[in-house]
Design an enzyme around this catalytic site. Structure first.
Site, PDB file in Angstrom:
ATOM      1  N   LYS A   1      -1.634  47.073   7.607  1.00 49.17           N
ATOM      2  CA  LYS A   1      -0.295  46.770   7.112  1.00 49.17           C
ATOM      3  C   LYS A   1      -0.275  45.552   6.187  1.00 49.17           C
ATOM      4  O   LYS A   1       0.627  45.421   5.368  1.00 49.17           O
ATOM      5  CB  LYS A   1       0.661  46.612   8.274  1.00 49.17           C
ATOM      6  CG  LYS A   1       0.808  47.955   8.991  1.00 49.17           C
ATOM      7  CD  LYS A   1       1.823  47.963  10.062  1.00 49.17           C
ATOM      8  CE  LYS A   1       2.102  49.369  10.554  1.00 49.17           C
ATOM      9  NZ  LYS A   1       1.134  49.842  11.568  1.00 49.17           N
TER      10      LYS A   1
HETATM   11  C1  LIG Z   1       1.009  51.112  11.966  1.00 41.15           C
HETATM   12  C2  LIG Z   1      -0.336  51.530  12.441  1.00 41.15           C
HETATM   13  C3  LIG Z   1      -0.727  52.880  12.459  1.00 41.15           C
HETATM   14  C4  LIG Z   1       0.243  53.990  12.072  1.00 41.15           C
HETATM   15  O1  LIG Z   1       0.540  53.979  10.708  1.00 41.15           O
HETATM   16  P1  LIG Z   1       1.833  54.760  10.155  1.00 41.15           P
HETATM   17  O2  LIG Z   1       1.970  54.377   8.747  1.00 41.15           O
HETATM   18  O3  LIG Z   1       2.967  54.288  11.013  1.00 41.15           O
HETATM   19  O4  LIG Z   1       1.562  56.216  10.369  1.00 41.15           O
HETATM   20  C5  LIG Z   1      -2.014  53.189  12.845  1.00 41.15           C
HETATM   21  N1  LIG Z   1      -2.888  52.226  13.220  1.00 41.15           N
HETATM   22  C6  LIG Z   1      -2.553  50.931  13.227  1.00 41.15           C
HETATM   23  C7  LIG Z   1      -3.556  49.930  13.666  1.00 41.15           C
HETATM   24  C8  LIG Z   1      -1.280  50.528  12.829  1.00 41.15           C
HETATM   25  O5  LIG Z   1      -0.969  49.235  12.825  1.00 41.15           O
END
Ligand SMILES: *Cc1c(COP(=O)(O)O)cnc(C)c1O
Length: 458
Positions: A109
């Site tokens: 993210k």
């Molecule tokens: C947010 C997250 C996901 C899921 O991603 P999306 O975009 O919500 O599908 C998977 N793995 C980790 C470590 C995350 O932080």
């Protein structure tokens, strides 16, 4: 480039307005009017660094930001990563692992949120005013958003996490940031409750305008846009390594934001033959791609908390395209789903496949990958790897997205390998003795609205 809403209720807007709008004012999700076709530029883009590639992609979408400014923000955002390639690709056994965890909070993210804090600041400095960001997190968005916004001008951030349902490291990464513009709220409820509060506050147009709410969840188009880059970057690296013209991706999925960015890359002309969507026990999306039925279940707590989601907010973007870009039909589908908790759409999208990696498969993938290759997978990445291992098409290279660093989830690593202390990272160790700040709050939009009113000083 102009932007529309999946529900068809807004006049097309420019990028900067779409950025600030977050959720469309008609309650829909924002999408670009069209996807630029870059298939003629792939050869030229291969030689670019990560930041150069990110700039080339984002300038196609953020057409109302001067290029010099955009280039500066991209450069700053990716300089916070601790790897020169930003998102390097590693061969582990037969799979390619795309490491997306080299940013400040060790999850993918950061790729989007380091950019978003800078985009907000740019826009607010240009037009004046302040932004109150309201966010829901299942763990990683919160810390990445907080680190993207902390200390930035004209922005406050209010982050709700489900109390006791995020990992201890995730909680520490969020609550140890005590800058004046950062507010952590521990909501007595699930992630879906938190996400619902965000949507309720955004739908209250009077409140939203009075307090200038901003969104950092992947309902914000700018996040999806920033994530498109690493699909191109990884495909180029694996094409170079293998000589294959096309690649597959496995994406551990919660809110469908990350995999939707992959879909956008394909729509732009990246040659991909499969997007394999991997879920944990919260498998509503895996079931959809197997059967065409989108049916709500109960939220299960798993080893991969960032994927403990039933209602995936970005899925509406995909369904809009499945409706034939028909906002009226999409709205009807979303109303049916809201009423019945269920929606059936005949499955005919060959690009996607769905699979479920349960707890046993996740633990086995962590243990096996460590024992055979000396490589530690975080539990989210392990869900993806376990699903990829069940259906690998050996002719086409498989790139598995590694969405977090294993040190964020030491308990899962210890449970899988039988050894404690394998997964560490200096940036996490450095947090242990820091002061924390967090307020408990009931799962109600009214309480969160009142809290926000009490903590803003204009
Ligand atoms: C947010 C997250 C996901 C899921 O991603 P999306 O975009 O919500 O599908 C998977 N793995 C980790 C470590 C995350 O932080």
């Amino acid at each position: 480039m102009r932007y529309i809403s999946t529900r068809g209720g807004i006049e097309p807007v420019a990028f900067r307005e779409a950025l600030m709008m977050g959720l469309a004012r008609d309650g829909g999700l924002i999408l670009p009017e069209r996807y630029p076709d870059v298939s003629g530029r792939l050869a030229a883009w291969r030689g670019l660094s990560y930041a150069e590639l990110a700039f080339e992609i984002m300038r196609l979408y953020a057409t109302d930001i001067p290029e010099a400014e955009l280039r500066r923000m991209v450069g700053e955002a990716y300089a916070t990563f601790d790897h020169p390639e930003v998102t390097p690709v590693r061969k582990v056994g037969d799979l390619y692992i795309l490491e997306l965890f080299h940013g400040p909070t060790l999850a993918f993210k950061d790729v989007a949120l380091q950019m978003l804090g800078r985009l907000f600041e740019y826009q607010l400095e240009a037009e004046g005013g302040e932004l109150n960001i309201v966010a829901a997190t299942s763990g990683d968005t919160g810390s990445a958003a907080i680190h993207g916004v902390r200390g930035r001008k004209r922005q406050r951030i209010f982050v709700m996490h489900p109390a006791g349902k995020v990992s201890p490291v995730q909680e520490m990464q969020m609550t140890s940031v005590t800058d004046d513009n950062v507010f952590n709220l521990a909501v007595s409820g699930t992630f879906d409750d938190c996400q619902d509060i965000v949507k309720t506050l955004f739908r209250d147009l009077a409140f939203r305008d009075a307090h200038r709410l901003g969104a950092v969840n992947s309902i914000n188009w700018a996040r999806v846009m920033a994530q498109v880059t690493y699909y191109f970057y990884a495909a180029f690296r694996v094409q170079e390594a293998t000589g294959c013209a096309t690649v597959n991706f496995t994406v551990p999925t919660g809110n469908f934001g990350d995999i939707f960015a992959g879909y956008v890359a394909v729509r732009m002309g990246l040659p991909v033959s499969k997007l394999l969507l991997a879920t944990n026990e919260n498998d509503i999306l895996a079931r959809f791609f197997q059967s065409g039925e989108y049916a709500l279940g109960k939220v299960h707590q798993s080893l991969s908390p960032s994927m403990d989601i039933q209602i995936a907010s970005n899925f509406e973007r995909y369904l809009y395209h499945r409706s034939g870009d028909d906002a009226a039909l999409l709205t009807q589908w979303m109303e049916t789903f809201a009423k019945d908790g269920k929606l059936t759409i005949p499955h005919n999208d060959a690009l996607f496949e769905g699979g479920r990696g349960d707890t046993a498969m996740t633990l086995a993938a962590i243990k096996d990958t460590y024992e055979r290759h000396g490589y530690l997978l975080d539990p989210h990445t392990a869900v993806g790897v376990s699903v990829a291992q069940t259906r690998r098409d050996t002719n086409i290279p498989m790139i598995c997205l590694a969405t977090a660093h294993p040190a964020k989830f030491p308990d899962a690593i210890a449970a899988a390998t039988g050894q404690a202390g394998l997964a560490t990272h200096p940036s996490i160790e450095a947090l242990r003795d820091k002061p924390r700040r967090c307020a408990p709050i009931p799962a109600s939009a009214q309480h969160v609205a009142d809290y926000l009113r009490c903590h803003v000083h204009y």
